[in-house]
Write a protein that holds these residues in place. Structure first.
Motif, PDB file in Angstrom:
ATOM      1  N   VAL A 176       0.825  -1.202   0.000  1.00  0.00           N
ATOM      2  CA  VAL A 176       0.000   0.000   0.000  1.00  0.00           C
ATOM      3  C   VAL A 176       0.863   1.258   0.000  1.00  0.00           C
ATOM      4  N   GLY A 177       1.934   1.232   0.778  1.00  0.00           N
ATOM      5  CA  GLY A 177       2.779   2.415   0.885  1.00  0.00           C
ATOM      6  C   GLY A 177       3.507   2.767  -0.399  1.00  0.00           C
ATOM      7  N   LEU A 178       3.759   1.760  -1.228  1.00  0.00           N
ATOM      8  CA  LEU A 178       4.510   1.992  -2.463  1.00  0.00           C
ATOM      9  C   LEU A 178       3.631   2.071  -3.696  1.00  0.00           C
ATOM     10  N   ASN A 179       2.337   1.826  -3.519  1.00  0.00           N
ATOM     11  CA  ASN A 179       1.436   1.779  -4.670  1.00  0.00           C
ATOM     12  C   ASN A 179       0.208   2.631  -4.382  1.00  0.00           C
ATOM     13  N   LYS A 180       0.059   3.709  -5.083  1.00  0.00           N
ATOM     14  CA  LYS A 180      -1.055   4.629  -4.867  1.00  0.00           C
ATOM     15  C   LYS A 180      -2.389   3.970  -5.186  1.00  0.00           C
ATOM     16  N   GLN A 181      -2.422   3.147  -6.237  1.00  0.00           N
ATOM     17  CA  GLN A 181      -3.665   2.460  -6.597  1.00  0.00           C
ATOM     18  C   GLN A 181      -4.089   1.487  -5.497  1.00  0.00           C
ATOM     19  N   GLN A 204      17.586   8.423  -7.573  1.00  0.00           N
ATOM     20  CA  GLN A 204      17.388   8.631  -9.014  1.00  0.00           C
ATOM     21  C   GLN A 204      18.645   9.182  -9.678  1.00  0.00           C
ATOM     22  N   VAL A 205      19.373  10.039  -8.950  1.00  0.00           N
ATOM     23  CA  VAL A 205      20.628  10.563  -9.489  1.00  0.00           C
ATOM     24  C   VAL A 205      21.623   9.432  -9.725  1.00  0.00           C
ATOM     25  N   TYR A 206      21.649   8.473  -8.797  1.00  0.00           N
ATOM     26  CA  TYR A 206      22.545   7.327  -8.944  1.00  0.00           C
ATOM     27  C   TYR A 206      21.960   6.242  -9.852  1.00  0.00           C
ATOM     28  N   ARG A 207      20.796   6.526 -10.427  1.00  0.00           N
ATOM     29  CA  ARG A 207      20.155   5.649 -11.397  1.00  0.00           C
ATOM     30  C   ARG A 207      19.855   4.253 -10.832  1.00  0.00           C
ATOM     31  N   LEU A 208      19.389   4.247  -9.580  1.00  0.00           N
ATOM     32  CA  LEU A 208      18.947   2.982  -9.001  1.00  0.00           C
ATOM     33  C   LEU A 208      17.582   2.622  -9.562  1.00  0.00           C
ATOM     34  N   ASN A 209      17.376   1.349  -9.867  1.00  0.00           N
ATOM     35  CA  ASN A 209      16.064   0.940 -10.348  1.00  0.00           C
ATOM     36  C   ASN A 209      15.065   0.911  -9.190  1.00  0.00           C
ATOM     37  N   TYR A 210      13.816   0.588  -9.499  1.00  0.00           N
ATOM     38  CA  TYR A 210      12.748   0.678  -8.505  1.00  0.00           C
ATOM     39  C   TYR A 210      13.008  -0.237  -7.306  1.00  0.00           C
ATOM     40  N   LEU A 211      13.339  -1.513  -7.565  1.00  0.00           N
ATOM     41  CA  LEU A 211      13.552  -2.463  -6.480  1.00  0.00           C
ATOM     42  C   LEU A 211      14.756  -2.070  -5.633  1.00  0.00           C
ATOM     43  N   ALA A 212      15.816  -1.587  -6.275  1.00  0.00           N
ATOM     44  CA  ALA A 212      17.000  -1.161  -5.531  1.00  0.00           C
ATOM     45  C   ALA A 212      16.683   0.061  -4.671  1.00  0.00           C
ATOM     46  N   THR A 213      15.870   0.951  -5.184  1.00  0.00           N
ATOM     47  CA  THR A 213      15.477   2.132  -4.407  1.00  0.00           C
ATOM     48  C   THR A 213      14.678   1.732  -3.177  1.00  0.00           C
ATOM     49  N   VAL A 214      13.755   0.792  -3.362  1.00  0.00           N
ATOM     50  CA  VAL A 214      12.953   0.314  -2.232  1.00  0.00           C
ATOM     51  C   VAL A 214      13.838  -0.373  -1.194  1.00  0.00           C
ATOM     52  N   LYS A 215      14.735  -1.232  -1.657  1.00  0.00           N
ATOM     53  CA  LYS A 215      15.565  -2.029  -0.759  1.00  0.00           C
ATOM     54  C   LYS A 215      16.616  -1.196  -0.037  1.00  0.00           C
ATOM     55  N   HIS A 216      17.274  -0.292  -0.751  1.00  0.00           N
ATOM     56  CA  HIS A 216      18.428   0.408  -0.191  1.00  0.00           C
ATOM     57  C   HIS A 216      18.109   1.814   0.313  1.00  0.00           C
ATOM     58  N   VAL A 217      16.943   2.349  -0.040  1.00  0.00           N
ATOM     59  CA  VAL A 217      16.639   3.722   0.354  1.00  0.00           C
ATOM     60  C   VAL A 217      15.358   3.797   1.189  1.00  0.00           C
ATOM     61  N   ILE A 218      14.252   3.346   0.627  1.00  0.00           N
ATOM     62  CA  ILE A 218      12.951   3.555   1.275  1.00  0.00           C
ATOM     63  C   ILE A 218      12.819   2.730   2.558  1.00  0.00           C
ATOM     64  N   LEU A 219      13.053   1.426   2.477  1.00  0.00           N
ATOM     65  CA  LEU A 219      12.878   0.581   3.661  1.00  0.00           C
ATOM     66  C   LEU A 219      13.866   0.927   4.786  1.00  0.00           C
TER      67      LEU A 219
END
Length: 273
Positions: free
Chosen positions: A103-108, A175-190
């Motif tokens: 839910v937190g990562l998906n607006k729909q 995004q500047v480091y061009r991390l893909n979606y899963l990498a952003t979730v794993k290494h940044v958001i969580l």
């Protein structure tokens, strides 16, 4: 640092820092002061007849009752309640974590699920018991499901709020480091949301004990909740008080375990500082 005058000069005097052991001892003394005062006051009021012993037994008499229960099936009650709590907690908080991340990562998903979850969260715990008894009977399944319901929502609510509260600048850096979606979730958001997630897990564990009592008070033949009900029905306030003390001790121990786990998992914050 203090200053003192000597021959017209201001000389600094360093204060001796107290050792960690002495600080810990002082902290323990402060922590047990209030309980000791309460025990002594209770003992005095019961012994002097201001409070009837059949309403509130003297603390000194509880030890004999505890020994009597320990020679019986006390530890079986403790074991039964503990494994119910942990099983319900792992199921409920695990599902809460999965749904919250979705839910937190998906607006729909949030638009579809959040209204329903908010409505279900408002239902009191006791309201679930008749329905669960009708569906699953008085066996373990109904108790575990009720505890899981109690553990689900604190984890879900705190995790969603923590994910939504992640600093947008961190995502921009990813995004500047061009991390893909899963990498952003794993290494940044969580990692950024982990303090809020762990707070939700601690709240879930606390509520799991509360929902366990609700389940065992209604339909159980073993457990600490059953001890509370049995003590009330047999007019044994000593059993009721011992059960309450057990709940306080077990709740404190499990919360301390979660706190240690939280400290270990968030040890990276010390290196950042």
């Amino acid at each position: 640092m203090e200053k003192t005058k000597s021959d017209g000069l201001d000389l600094p005097i360093e204060k001796k820092e107290k050792s960690p052991i002495s600080l810990q001892i002082k902290s323990w003394i402060k922590a047990i002061t209030l309980p000791i005062i309460a025990l002594v006051l209770c003992e005095y009021l019961v012994r002097t007849g201001h409070i009837e012993a059949y309403l509130l037994p003297a603390p000194s008499s509880l030890w004999a009752s505890l020994v009597e229960l320990a020679q019986g099936d006390l530890w079986q009650h403790v074991y039964t309640s503990t494994w119910r709590v942990f099983l319900g907690f792992f199921i409920g908080s695990g599902l809460g974590l999965l749904f919250a991340i979705f839910v937190g990562l998906n607006k729909q998903a949030e638009e579809f699920l959040e209204p329903s979850f908010s409505a279900i969260k408002s239902i009191p715990s006791l309201a679930w018991i008749p329905l669960l008894l009708l569906w699953f009977g008085i066996d373990e399944t109904s108790k575990i499901i009720l505890i899981a319901i109690g553990a689900f929502f604190p984890t879900y609510t705190n995790t969603v709020a923590a994910i939504h509260g992640v600093d947008r600048k961190l995502i921009e850096v990813a995004q500047v480091y061009r991390l893909n979606y899963l990498a952003t979730v794993k290494h940044v958001i969580l990692p950024a949301a982990s303090p809020g997630i762990l707070t939700g897990l601690r709240n879930s564990l606390s509520l799991s004990w509360m929902f366990m009592i609700a389940a065992e008070l209604i339909a159980a033949t073993q457990g600490i909740g059953y001890m509370l009900s049995d003590g009330r029905e047999t007019s044994r306030p000593d059993i009721v008080i011992i059960a309450i003390i057990l709940l306080a001790v077990l709740g404190k121990i499990t919360d301390q375990i979660m706190k240690l786990f939280e400290t270990w998992l968030l040890r990276w914050r010390d290196t950042v500082k």
